[in-house]
Design an enzyme around this catalytic site. Structure first.
Site: not given
Ligand code: F6P
Length: 323
Positions: A11, A72, A103, A126, A128, A130, A172, A186-187
């Protein structure tokens, strides 16, 4: 090392262009030639290489997406695809490769290195965030701010109508982006792959907020939540409570585009330059990162052999401040 290649894979993420620029200009400054590979590993298999110099990367530092484009690539998952790529790299006399991606991209780079002795260095790109081995990945800060802007806008209309919103954020299998959006926006609640309360528990939290005087609410739902996406969570809440009239927003690919933030550009500049220097120093099969403001290298395998967790204290903080 006289000639290297650079590609972006997986991505796209805002700041990838700043990273390409840093790779090309650092390599040039060190007396090396650079070939840009188009569309990630697909371009390696198809042999779509283009020579790049300092002027090929003029005025790209502020552009989202990736000028090298990305893909991809299924063919690269097979040893035959990697063998074709390696043969083309040899033909072009490319002696090392910088792979900008996440990754999945590192798995390909690792296999290419192991099977064909091609030195590969990864640059984490990315939204993410992650990947272990760096505090932040390129693109994460921009995506966080983009999603946050959406949450802020939703807050205006939620307040005006006394409404509950469920906002779905990318990431993801990681809840990092969603949780940080939730804290910064502030969720009232955040649901992640790592921390998903049972629906009755979520309803309890929402009621507590309402009883404490909250008239509107925002629940951030990470796309990888085990409860499903934002629509599924909204439906489940409606089926089990009096919260019937909620609205759902899926931030989606909006989070992937846009002008990279200063933080992402600076990170990309630093990591792109480090990747070239790592190749020159004889490093291979590693990813460059920045941790506690230090440049660090970690094995590419870290990206899929370890899981990046956001740490319990962050979710505790989110709960604490949602009261
Ligand atoms: O990894 C980046 C990411 O944007 C994820 O957050 C998301 O799940 C995925 O890519 C979407 O992929 P695609 O653009 O192929 O739909």
């Amino acid at each position: 090392m006289r000639r290297i290649g650079v590609l972006t894979s997986g991505g796209d993420a805002p700041g990838m262009n700043a990273a390409i620029r840093a790779v090309v200009r650092t390599a040039y400054a060190r007396g090396m030639e650079v070939f840009g590979v188009e569309r990630g590993f697909q371009g390696l298999v198809d042999g779509v290489f283009r020579p790049m110099g300092p002027r090929s990367v003029s005025s790209v530092i502020n552009r989202g997406g990736t000028i090298l484009r990305t893909a991809r690539c299924k063919a690269f998952l097979a040893p035959e695809g990697r063998a074709e790529a390696a043969a083309l790299l040899r033909q072009y006399e490319i002696e090392g490769l910088v792979v900008i991606g996440g990754d999945g991209s590192y798995r390909g780079a690792h296999a290419l290195g192991v099977e064909h002795s091609m030195p590969c260095v990864g640059v984490p790109g990315t939204i993410d965030n992650d990947i272990n081995g760096t505090d932040s990945t390129i693109g994460y800060d921009t995506a966080l701010n983009t999603a946050l802007e959406a949450i802020d806008r939703i807050r205006d209309t939620a307040d005006s109508h006394d409404r509950l919103f469920f906002v779905e954020v990318m990431g993801r299998e990681s809840g990092y982006l969603a949780l940080m959006c939730g804290i910064a926006g502030g969720a009232e609640a955040v649901i992640t792959p790592e921390d998903a309360p049972p629906i009755p528990e979520l309803v309890k939290q929402l009621r507590a907020g309402r009883d404490a005087g909250k008239r509107s609410g925002i629940v951030v739902v990470a796309e990888g939540s085990p409860l499903g996406g934002a629509q599924a969570v909204a439906d489940a809440v409606a089926a089990q409570s009096e919260f019937q009239d909620s609205r759902v927003v899926v931030a989606g690919h909006l989070q992937r585009g846009g002008v990279p933030t200063a933080s992402d550009r600076i990170l990309a500049a630093r990591l792109g330059a480090s990747a070239v220097d790592a190749l020159l120093a004889g490093e291979a099969d590693v990813m460059v990162g920045v941790s506690h403001n230090e440049s660090v290298l970690s094995p590419l395998t870290t990206a899929w052999e370890t899981e990046r967790r956001y740490g319990k204290t962050w979710m505790d903080l989110s709960h604490l401040l949602a009261t």
